[in-house]
Structure formats: C-alpha cells, structure tokens
Design a protein around this motif. Structure first.
Motif, PDB file in Angstrom:
ATOM      1  N   ASP A 140       0.822  -1.207   0.000  1.00 24.33           N
ATOM      2  CA  ASP A 140       0.000   0.000   0.000  1.00 24.33           C
ATOM      3  C   ASP A 140       0.860   1.263   0.000  1.00 24.33           C
ATOM      4  OD1 ASP A 140       0.856   0.518   2.606  1.00 24.33           O
ATOM      5  OD2 ASP A 140      -0.941  -0.342   3.539  1.00 24.33           O
ATOM      6  N   ALA A 141       0.218   2.399   0.061  1.00 19.15           N
ATOM      7  CA  ALA A 141       0.909   3.690  -0.027  1.00 19.15           C
ATOM      8  C   ALA A 141       1.842   3.942   1.152  1.00 19.15           C
ATOM      9  CB  ALA A 141      -0.123   4.808  -0.135  1.00 19.15           C
ATOM     10  N   HIS A 142       1.617   3.223   2.247  1.00 20.55           N
ATOM     11  CA  HIS A 142       2.470   3.386   3.435  1.00 20.55           C
ATOM     12  C   HIS A 142       3.616   2.371   3.469  1.00 20.55           C
ATOM     13  CE1 HIS A 142      -0.603   6.121   4.930  1.00 20.55           C
ATOM     14  NE2 HIS A 142      -1.514   5.188   4.707  1.00 20.55           N
ATOM     15  N   GLY A 143       3.726   1.580   2.429  1.00 21.68           N
ATOM     16  CA  GLY A 143       4.795   0.588   2.381  1.00 21.68           C
ATOM     17  C   GLY A 143       4.479  -0.689   3.130  1.00 21.68           C
ATOM     18  N   LEU A 144       3.233  -0.870   3.528  1.00 22.04           N
ATOM     19  CA  LEU A 144       2.839  -2.095   4.228  1.00 22.04           C
ATOM     20  C   LEU A 144       2.482  -3.188   3.221  1.00 22.04           C
ATOM     21  CD1 LEU A 144       0.546  -0.607   7.034  1.00 22.04           C
ATOM     22  CD2 LEU A 144       2.903  -1.429   7.268  1.00 22.04           C
ATOM     23  N   HIS A 146       0.338  -6.360   2.098  1.00 21.64           N
ATOM     24  CA  HIS A 146      -0.946  -7.024   2.290  1.00 21.64           C
ATOM     25  C   HIS A 146      -0.855  -8.405   1.643  1.00 21.64           C
ATOM     26  CE1 HIS A 146      -3.348  -3.373   3.551  1.00 21.64           C
ATOM     27  NE2 HIS A 146      -2.181  -2.849   3.165  1.00 21.64           N
ATOM     28  N   GLU A 157       4.869  -5.418   8.096  1.00 17.50           N
ATOM     29  CA  GLU A 157       5.839  -4.391   7.692  1.00 17.50           C
ATOM     30  C   GLU A 157       6.983  -4.955   6.857  1.00 17.50           C
ATOM     31  OE1 GLU A 157       3.717  -2.742  11.200  1.00 17.50           O
ATOM     32  OE2 GLU A 157       4.636  -4.684  10.760  1.00 17.50           O
ATOM     33  N   LYS A 405      14.277  -0.481  11.594  1.00 23.17           N
ATOM     34  CA  LYS A 405      13.384   0.564  11.134  1.00 23.17           C
ATOM     35  C   LYS A 405      13.793   1.009   9.721  1.00 23.17           C
ATOM     36  CE  LYS A 405      11.085   0.478  14.916  1.00 23.17           C
ATOM     37  NZ  LYS A 405       9.745  -0.129  14.918  1.00 23.17           N
TER      38      LYS A 405
END
Length: 410
Positions: A140-144, A146, A157, A405
């Motif tokens: 997704d747009a947050h780099g997660l 799915h 993550e 991180k």
C-alpha cells in the motif's frame, strides 16, 4: 513490527530465528504451503543432512558456488561456516567434520537439525503455519505488505521470501510482476543418463579419482565417479552438472563426456607407466596385473571395449594396443542423453537477479521491506554442504536486518 517469512525450508527457518533473536519484540511468522516444514533438510545427504563445509577461507568457500560467488564472499563476512557450526553446537547439536570437509550431525540423522529448528521456533514463540500458501501480495501507499493466504488476509511491515528454487519461471512470475528481474531457472546438480552405454553393467562401481569434461568445452569435474544403472553419478559428475547447468540445458541434455580414469595423469606420464610395466611385469597377463588405481572390473571392461584380450601378456602389447589404452584411460568417451535428479535433492540455477539485492542486508533494491534468502535468489553451490551454507548465511542476514526501522540504521 510484523515479519512474515514465506517458505518453511532451511533458509526460511534460519531467517525467522535470526529475525526473532535480533528483534525479540517483533512478531515473526512462517508460512509453508506444504504439509511439512524443512522437507529438503529431511532428505538431504541421504537423510543425514550435510549441514555445511568446514572451510574458514571466505574466498575458497565462495568459489564452490557456480552462481553467487562474489555475492556470497561478501555475505560470508557476516555469517560463515564457523558461525554455522557454532550456532548448532550452542544449541546442543553435536557435529562431526569428515576428512573431505563435509559437516554432519553426530547423530547421522537430519531429524536432529529439524528438531533443533522446531524447538528453537517454539521457544522464541514464532508462529509456524503449515498448508497456508500466499495467494497474492500487494504494497500500500504506506509501504505495508498485504498478503492474502489460503486462509486469511494479513498485513505486515516486512516480508522475507524463502520459497527455494523453482522448476519453472512461472513459479517466480509474481516477483517479476513486482518489478524484479528473474534469471530463468534451469536444473543444477543432476546425474547423467546413458541409455546406450554398456558401462551401466558395472553399476555400483566407484573410481575414487576421476576427471570428467564436456566434449568441446573446458568445463571439468573432479573427484569420485559412480557408475549407476542409468549412467554416471558421484561428485565428479555433480560438479560438472552444476558448473555446466546452463550450457547443458542449451544442449537439451544430449552431449558427450570425456573421462580421464586416472585423475590428472598426462599422456607422457602414462606412456612411461606403460613402458615400466612392460619392462618389469612383461610376462604377466593383462587380466592378472594392472598398474592403475582403478577397480579390476573397470580394467577388464576397458580391455574388452578396445578388443584387447585379457590373456595377452604385457610384453606382447603392440603399438596399436598401447595407443588405444592411452586414449581410453585418459579420454574415454560416453554419450549422455538426459539427466536424473540427484537423490531427490532439487537444486536450480536461476532466480531473483543478485544485482537487485543489497548483499549487506538481503533486501530488495526495488521494494523496501522485501528481503530474500536461500535458493529463491540466483545462487547455487556444488555438493558438500554448500547450498545449506548459503541458506544459513542469507537467512541470518535477512532476519537480522528485516526488523530494523526504515532508516536502515544498524
């Protein structure tokens, strides 16, 4: 931090264990699509599991990989064969180093390695899922990530892909769809089929030191050679199949090999040896005396192949016979038509292009948070514990860095 490991084989377990050890706060899960974890570990080495190879020199160790040498030489700086042996011994898995450098569990059972991994995973509270394959993966747009499995949808993550070598490029298409360049897979580590060669009648015979090359190429394999009921096997043949994986695939596995039954012996040395034998043992029949370190059954076969009577005495050999023996002992030609997988141990050349993987972290250069370990990458080694060492090394590094991180510190 949620880390999902796709693939419950050697690299997958080592990556998961490394991730949890380095990042105890992370939630680590392994997803295996089959009914058993570590199935390749189970059957490897005839059920004994050749854990690694006792080679402390990183350069020499890396030279045992037809694909991935430079990449692994750097990776071994973080985790090498000595680290592997220490890791198992610290977990009460006693190891034995054999004269050829191969390292096996003292128990002589691969189950010792499997039990160690499963016990360690349980202690570290790693969630291990069987019969749960990944159907799709999106970012997704947050780099997660799915992930859609056969049983649920999950978000994480970090993802470590350790699905091993694939027989066809279609098994790697999902990674290509995500932008990765895939080196087309071809088999490596296989034995040679010789359906029309009568030497198969000597099945079970072993020549301890042979030198085999592909006719028309400089590729060679050295070491023990085994005659089987379908053709030839043993380290000399397996080395040749690994180094020549792509060349032999292009030939559709139809080619000729030349065997030097006397290892590295040269023609001038052999002529001297034959002359000394004629001089010192001239009255003996060929069947009763062979000066060569080869089994008597092979010696008889080579005589028959050259239409030389075994009752001929050494001092009765004419120049034509001597030249025939010279050529057969040093350049014995056999026609290969096809291949057979070595002891059910499936190894491929090909996979994710190493140029797209950061060697210090095993992270994709194209997709942050996506890591690789093991044979899914374009890495493969010869026999002797080298493929497992690549799995341990890349798994250790991938797990170590997957929990960091996004600033990539550490």
């Amino acid at each position: 931090m949620r880390i999902s490991v796709i693939g419950g084989g050697a690299a997958g377990f080592f990556a998961a264990l490394s991730a949890k050890k380095h990042h105890p706060e992370a939630e680590v899960s392994i997803y295996e699509k089959t009914t058993h974890f570590l199935s390749k570990v189970k059957i490897s080495g005839g059920g004994r599991c050749n854990v690694c190879h006792d080679e402390p020199n990183h350069r020499i160790l890396a030279e045992r990989y037809p694909r991935g040498e430079k990449f692994l030489k750097k990776a071994f700086e973080q985790f090498d064969a000595a680290d592997t042996m220490r890791w198992f011994q610290e977990r009460n898995v006693a190891l034995k180093i054999y004269p050829d450098g191969c390292v096996f569990p003292l128990s002589n059972s691969s189950q010792s390695i499997i039990d160690c991994f499963l016990r360690e995973a349980q202690q570290l509270e790693i969630a291990c899922h069987l019969q749960e394959s990944i159907q799709s993966m999106e970012i997704d747009a947050h780099g997660l990530f799915h992930l859609q499995t056969t049983q649920k949808t999950l978000i994480c993550e970090r993802v470590i892909v350790t699905t091993g070598g694939q027989p066809k490029i279609t098994g790697l298409q999902w990674l290509a769809n995500m932008g990765h360049h895939i080196i087309p897979p071809v088999p490596s580590l296989f034995t040679f089929n010789m359906p029309n060669e009568p030497i198969k009648n000597l099945m079970g015979l072993v020549v301890e030191k042979a030198n085999v090359r592909i006719e028309g190429h400089k590729l060679t394999g050295k070491g023990p050679l085994l005659i089987t009921h379908w053709g030839m096997s043993g380290p000399a043949i397996l080395q040749l199949s690994a180094w020549g994986a792509r060349i032999l695939a292009d030939m559709n596995y139809e080619f000729a090999i030349l065997v030097n039954w006397l290892d590295d012996t040269k023609e001038s040395q052999l002529r001297d040896m034959l002359e000394q034998t004629r001089k010192n043992h001239g009255g003996k029949m060929l069947s009763n005396f062979s000066p060569f370190p080869i089994p008597s059954r092979l010696w008889s076969y080579l005589l028959e192949k050259n239409h030389i009577s075994s009752t001929v005495r050494w001092n009765e050999l004419n120049l034509k016979h001597i030249n025939k023996l010279l050529n057969t002992l040093l350049n014995d030609r056999y026609q290969v038509k096809g291949k057979t997988t070595f002891k059910e141990e499936f190894v491929t050349a090909g996979g994710v292009d190493l140029a797209e993987i950061e060697v210090q972290r095993m992270e994709s250069k194209k997709i942050p948070g996506l890591f690789f370990a093991g044979e899914i990458m374009d890495i493969d080694g010869i026999t002797g514990g080298f493929n497992f060492q690549a799995a341990w090394t890349t798994g250790f590094i991938a797990g170590k860095y997957a929990g960091l991180k996004a600033d990539k510190s550490g």
